[in-house]
Design a protein around this motif. Structure first.
Motif, PDB file in Angstrom:
ATOM      1  N   UNK A  14     -43.188  18.204  44.784  1.00 32.91           N
ATOM      2  CA  UNK A  14     -42.386  17.812  45.939  1.00 32.91           C
ATOM      3  C   UNK A  14     -42.433  16.304  46.187  1.00 32.91           C
ATOM      4  N   UNK A  15     -43.171  15.572  45.364  1.00 34.00           N
ATOM      5  CA  UNK A  15     -43.203  14.115  45.494  1.00 34.00           C
ATOM      6  C   UNK A  15     -41.781  13.574  45.328  1.00 34.00           C
ATOM      7  N   UNK A  16     -41.360  12.651  46.190  1.00 32.52           N
ATOM      8  CA  UNK A  16     -39.971  12.177  46.135  1.00 32.52           C
ATOM      9  C   UNK A  16     -39.527  11.669  44.771  1.00 32.52           C
ATOM     10  N   UNK A  17     -40.401  10.993  44.052  1.00 33.82           N
ATOM     11  CA  UNK A  17     -40.013  10.481  42.735  1.00 33.82           C
ATOM     12  C   UNK A  17     -39.790  11.615  41.740  1.00 33.82           C
ATOM     13  N   UNK A  18     -40.579  12.680  41.866  1.00 35.35           N
ATOM     14  CA  UNK A  18     -40.426  13.837  40.980  1.00 35.35           C
ATOM     15  C   UNK A  18     -39.127  14.569  41.294  1.00 35.35           C
ATOM     16  N   UNK A  19     -38.894  14.845  42.571  1.00 35.52           N
ATOM     17  CA  UNK A  19     -37.689  15.592  42.936  1.00 35.52           C
ATOM     18  C   UNK A  19     -36.425  14.807  42.600  1.00 35.52           C
ATOM     19  N   UNK A  20     -36.469  13.492  42.773  1.00 31.32           N
ATOM     20  CA  UNK A  20     -35.287  12.674  42.466  1.00 31.32           C
ATOM     21  C   UNK A  20     -34.974  12.698  40.980  1.00 31.32           C
ATOM     22  N   UNK A  21     -36.009  12.542  40.140  1.00 36.29           N
ATOM     23  CA  UNK A  21     -35.791  12.569  38.700  1.00 36.29           C
ATOM     24  C   UNK A  21     -35.328  13.941  38.248  1.00 36.29           C
TER      25      UNK A  21
END
Length: 202
Positions: A14-21
């Motif tokens: 759920x980390x923003x960088x993970x979800x964005x990628x």
């Protein structure tokens, strides 16, 4: 399958960088298999193996790996697992026991992905001279093939969370290169009956 979609302190999907990628990869590859392949290719090619580039920084969580752009096979597997779970694709961690060439052994980490009700092992380690990996749903294209005569083996369970002994070894290290060269990696899995697991396909 809930355990293979869950988040924990290492698979922090759920980390923003993970979800964005993950969302970007899915947008470019809307089919589930195509998305899984794209996530694999990104992790294999865009995130470097620490030993290949002599990077001493220890990365453990998926978000750390993405931020640093490097990690050991385990760390890269954590990232791939997180990317897949972020888009609802069940994934788990699996391991091989390999020879260190000096009479001992160490673990090698990979990912198992469930597609169409079947598990497929994928190895995002990254290519180097003598090692080539590919995403495949037919014959496995893994970095290493265990040699029984050297005590090497595919370890059976597909774990929903990273092996705790391995995570501890990574967390307690302050230099990835030293950890590997000084035989600091575990040689076998930690025995934990409470960890969600399934068996590798026959």
């Amino acid at each position: 399958m809930s355990g293979y979609l869950a988040e924990d302190e290492v698979i922090d999907h759920s980390h923003p960088a993970i979800t964005a990628l993950a969302a970007r990869l899915r947008a470019d590859n809307p089919g589930t298999t195509d998305f899984a392949r794209a996530a694999f290719d990104f992790t294999r090619d865009e995130v470097k193996h620490s030993m290949d580039i002599a990077d001493p920084v220890v990365t453990v969580t998926a978000s750390e790996v993405l931020e640093q752009g490097a990690g050991l096979c385990f760390a890269k597997s954590h990232l791939l697992t997180a990317l897949l779970r972020a888009e609802g694709v069940p994934a788990g961690l699996c391991y091989q026991k390999l020879s260190n060439g000096r009479g001992g052994h160490f673990l090698h980490g990979m990912v198992a992905i469930q597609l169409d009700g079947r598990w497929y092992r994928q190895d995002p380690r990254g290519d180097k001279p003598g090692v080539t990996t590919e995403f495949s749903l037919t014959d496995e294209r893994l970095a290493y093939h265990p040699r029984e005569e050297l005590g090497e083996a595919d370890l059976e369970p597909i774990l929903a969370s990273p092996d705790p002994g391995l995570v501890a070894a990574l967390r307690n290290a302050d230099n990835t290169i030293d950890l590997v060269l000084n035989d600091g990696l575990p040689a076998d899995l930690t025995t934990r009956d409470d960890l969600p697991r399934t068996e590798l396909p026959g």
